[in-house]
Design an enzyme around this catalytic site. Structure first.
Site, mmCIF file in Angstrom:
data_model
loop_
_atom_site.group_PDB
_atom_site.id
_atom_site.type_symbol
_atom_site.label_atom_id
_atom_site.label_comp_id
_atom_site.label_asym_id
_atom_site.label_seq_id
_atom_site.Cartn_x
_atom_site.Cartn_y
_atom_site.Cartn_z
ATOM 1 N N ASN A 133 4.566 -2.303 -5.007
ATOM 2 C CA ASN A 133 4.514 -1.456 -3.005
ATOM 3 C C ASN A 133 4.927 -2.982 -2.644
ATOM 4 O O ASN A 133 3.709 -3.127 -2.515
ATOM 5 C CB ASN A 133 3.412 -1.554 -3.550
ATOM 6 C CG ASN A 133 3.247 -0.715 -2.991
ATOM 7 O OD1 ASN A 133 3.700 0.224 -1.601
ATOM 8 N ND2 ASN A 133 1.556 0.109 -2.879
ATOM 9 N N ARG A 161 7.701 1.578 -5.299
ATOM 10 C CA ARG A 161 6.860 2.542 -4.942
ATOM 11 C C ARG A 161 7.534 2.609 -3.103
ATOM 12 O O ARG A 161 8.337 2.063 -2.646
ATOM 13 C CB ARG A 161 5.851 2.039 -4.179
ATOM 14 C CG ARG A 161 5.249 3.831 -2.888
ATOM 15 C CD ARG A 161 3.734 3.304 -2.311
ATOM 16 N NE ARG A 161 3.560 4.223 -2.275
ATOM 17 C CZ ARG A 161 2.250 4.414 -0.874
ATOM 18 N NH1 ARG A 161 1.567 2.983 -1.156
ATOM 19 N NH2 ARG A 161 2.088 5.412 -0.763
ATOM 20 N N ARG A 164 -3.084 5.073 13.050
ATOM 21 C CA ARG A 164 -2.479 6.734 13.279
ATOM 22 C C ARG A 164 -2.864 7.458 13.742
ATOM 23 O O ARG A 164 -4.237 7.949 13.517
ATOM 24 C CB ARG A 164 -1.414 7.224 12.282
ATOM 25 C CG ARG A 164 -0.738 6.351 11.486
ATOM 26 C CD ARG A 164 0.405 6.366 10.714
ATOM 27 N NE ARG A 164 -0.427 5.715 8.944
ATOM 28 C CZ ARG A 164 0.178 6.006 7.499
ATOM 29 N NH1 ARG A 164 0.514 7.070 7.604
ATOM 30 N NH2 ARG A 164 -0.153 4.981 6.849
ATOM 31 N N GLU A 200 -1.928 4.553 -7.999
ATOM 32 C CA GLU A 200 -0.699 4.991 -7.927
ATOM 33 C C GLU A 200 0.277 3.886 -8.402
ATOM 34 O O GLU A 200 1.061 4.302 -8.745
ATOM 35 C CB GLU A 200 -0.128 5.022 -6.031
ATOM 36 C CG GLU A 200 -0.898 5.886 -5.416
ATOM 37 C CD GLU A 200 -1.448 5.454 -3.703
ATOM 38 O OE1 GLU A 200 -1.892 4.171 -3.252
ATOM 39 O OE2 GLU A 200 -0.647 6.074 -2.943
ATOM 40 N N HIS A 252 2.501 10.347 0.099
ATOM 41 C CA HIS A 252 0.835 10.189 -0.741
ATOM 42 C C HIS A 252 1.279 11.559 -1.719
ATOM 43 O O HIS A 252 0.203 11.510 -2.359
ATOM 44 C CB HIS A 252 -0.325 10.671 0.433
ATOM 45 C CG HIS A 252 -0.810 9.748 1.342
ATOM 46 N ND1 HIS A 252 -1.236 9.840 2.013
ATOM 47 C CD2 HIS A 252 -0.741 8.111 1.427
ATOM 48 C CE1 HIS A 252 -1.863 9.154 2.756
ATOM 49 N NE2 HIS A 252 -1.275 7.656 2.473
#
Ligand code: AMP
Length: 415
Positions: A7, A88, A237, A383, A176
């Site tokens: 990732n 990813r 964010r 993940e 996600h």
């Protein structure tokens, strides 16, 4: 079969190695972060999810240098064989509905999605390019954060904007997906019910945060949109803002679009309101009476609560809610705050159970009270494991790959 999950982000590199032939399949988990003055910090665990974390400094100046160093590290830890690599990739646009073997044409398409994820896709692409040079004969597979949301109904993904803009690709994609899919499966497993029978809202609450409404095991709505900027307020964010903000800031403050976008990504959210993107700091300051930290926490909880209510309406009722991500897994007070006033849709947390949660890998403790109509779980997202599983599925379904790579079958990866 040994599968490496990579990732490569804009400021960190995470990787994990799995042996898909055995039940406790994770061999290594590691992360390089805090690149500064020619050095970075390496966190790693040798063994399964519950092994101890080790930390050391490495003389590496960039993510590219860190990737170059992965084979040496794996060798140091006793692993030299890599059979396949899963990457990813944040944005797979409208095309990729599942994990895909990367060839030059796929690489080009991922490149073409860069305008949709300008901060993330370039870092993912750099990771793929470097990894192809290091392991030229291993199959490289892209696992997309957007793929799980391809099941969104047209009414959920369509923006009410001019047709020319929609033709240019403006729509909700959602992110996600790897995490939402994984924790939904874990929830169904904890429930001991087929996922197809459950209406689940997955709350991935981390530095980036999103909610996902899941019906029949598929995503039917999600709070992030065309970019990972919308939905909940996040670490740095903004989450949802009025699109009128752009013209207002341009006219009133003379800001250009790039500056506004950059500040919405990096200088907004919890950081803008409370002075830190890290909820641990904010919770400490709020307890000491800091009003800015208190407001940041309340705005975050409010945005999550609002989406939970909206998604209950989308699903026509909820069977389970699952919390995951750094905040969802660790902050009992945030889970409680979000669920405040949600008795109206059947959610009631048991305070003692909620505070008692000490998460171990692959567990999904329940925190709902006995009166709650909706079951509420907390679980660690994983993940990298999901990436490895998707890689295996892609390899087994591909005729383009050598038989030697396809011969190992997975055990139950979710045990
Ligand atoms: P993630 O992006 O999923 O790794 O989540 C990272 C965020 O989780 C951090 O920025 C913190 O805000 C939050 N976090 C991690 N541990 C805790 C904790 N013990 N209590 C509250 N928040 C936490």
């Amino acid at each position: 079969m040994k599968i490496l999950a990579l990732n490569a982000g804009s400021s960190s590199l995470k990787f994990a190695l799995f042996d898909m032939a055995v039940e406790d399949c994770r061999l290594v988990k590691a992360e390089f972060e805090n690149f500064k003055d020619g050095h970075c910090v390496l966190h790693f665990r040798l063994g399964g999810e519950n092994s101890d974390e080790q930390i050391r400094s490495e003389p590496l100046a960039s993510i590219e240098e860190a990737i170059q160093c992965v084979p040496t590290l794996l060798q140091e830890w006793g692993y030299s064989q890599i059979d396949a690599i899963g990457h990813r990739v944040i944005h797979g646009g409208e095309r990729f509905t599942k994990a895909t073997l990367i060839d030059s044409e796929v690489l080009q398409y991922i490149q073409s999605c860069t305008p949709l994820a300008p901060l993330h896709n370039p870092a993912n692409l750099a990771g793929i390019t470097t990894s192809k040079k290091i392991w030229p004969s291993a199959p490289q597979i892209a696992v997309f954060d957007t793929a799980f949301h391809h099941s969104l109904p047209v009414a959920a993904y369509t923006y009410a904007i001019p047709s020319a803009w929609r033709k240019a690709g403006a729509r909700r994609y959602g992110f996600h997906g790897i995490s939402h899919q994984y924790v939904a499966m874990r929830t169904a497993q904890a429930w001991q019910s087929p996922i197809e029978n459950l209406r689940i809202i997955s709350c991935h609450l981390g530095n980036g945060s999103s909610l996902c409404a899941i019906e029949n095991g598929t995503s039917v709505d999600t709070s992030m949109g065309m970019s990972p900027l919308t939905g909940l307020a996040m670490g740095t964010r903004s989450g949802d803002v009025d699109p009128g903000l752009f013209s207002y800031l341009s006219r009133q403050c003379g800001l250009d679009i790039n500056t506004i976008e950059q500040q919405l990504y990096s200088d907004s959210g919890l950081k803008a309101l409370g002075g830190s993107p890290d909820l641990r700091n904010l919770e400490q300051w709020a307890a000491q009476g800091n009003l800015d930290a208190q407001l940041a926490i309340e705005v975050y909880a409010y945005s999550a609560r609002k989406y939970l209510g909206a998604f209950a309406a989308v699903l026509g009722g909820i069977d389970a809610v699952v919390f995951t991500g750094g905040i969802g897994e660790n902050s009992a007070t945030m889970r409680q705050r979000i669920c405040d006033r949600l008795q109206v849709i059947g959610l009631e947390i048991d305070d003692a159970r909620n505070r008692k949660v000490r998460l171990r890998a692959f567990e999904a403790p329940e925190i709902a009270s006995s009166q709650s109509r909706v079951r509420i779980f907390v679980t660690k997202t994983c993940e990298q494991l999901m990436i490895a599983k998707e890689v295996l599925t892609a390899i087994e379904g591909s005729s383009a790959l050598p038989h030697a790579v396809c011969q190992t079958r997975q055990g139950n990866l979710y045990e």
